[in-house]
Design a protein around this motif. Structure first.
Motif: not given
Length: 109
Positions: A43-51, A53-54
């Motif tokens: 979801p972090a990649w899909y919704f372009d959330l902060p790095d 979270l990765r």
């Protein structure tokens, strides 16, 4: 013929069982880590959330891997531990004259 390791003698079957168990632990640990990473980082990649979270996903995946490996290897029977101290699938040795299963009589009685 078993080798002498730390005061115990292990047969070829016991060493093979340990090797298979370690392989199983590593493979299932890798699967658990990939699953945890995918659930958090996907979801972090899909919704372009902060790095960040990765990074959290990577730490959680490492913890999942270690936890799974420890869980699998901790349950593996060791000689002298547990009621029988035998490998999975092996029948415990019974004393002569005793029935092989509780509640049943031996054929000679």
């Amino acid at each position: 013929m078993g080798k002498r390791i730390a005061g115990t003698t292990r047969s070829d079957a016991e060493r093979d069982a340990i090797t298979v168990e370690i392989g199983f632990a590593v493979l299932t640990g890798a699967f658990a880590a990939a699953l945890v990473y995918g659930v958090i980082a996907g979801p972090a990649w899909y919704f372009d959330l902060p790095d960040a979270l990765r990074s959290v996903a990577a730490v959680a995946a490492c913890l999942a891997f270690v936890a799974r490996v420890v869980q699998v290897l901790w349950r593996f029977p060791r000689p002298g531990r547990g009621p029988t101290g035998q490998l999975p699938g092996r029948r415990p040795e019974t004393r002569a004259g005793q029935p092989s299963q509780p509640g049943r009589t031996s054929p000679d009685s």
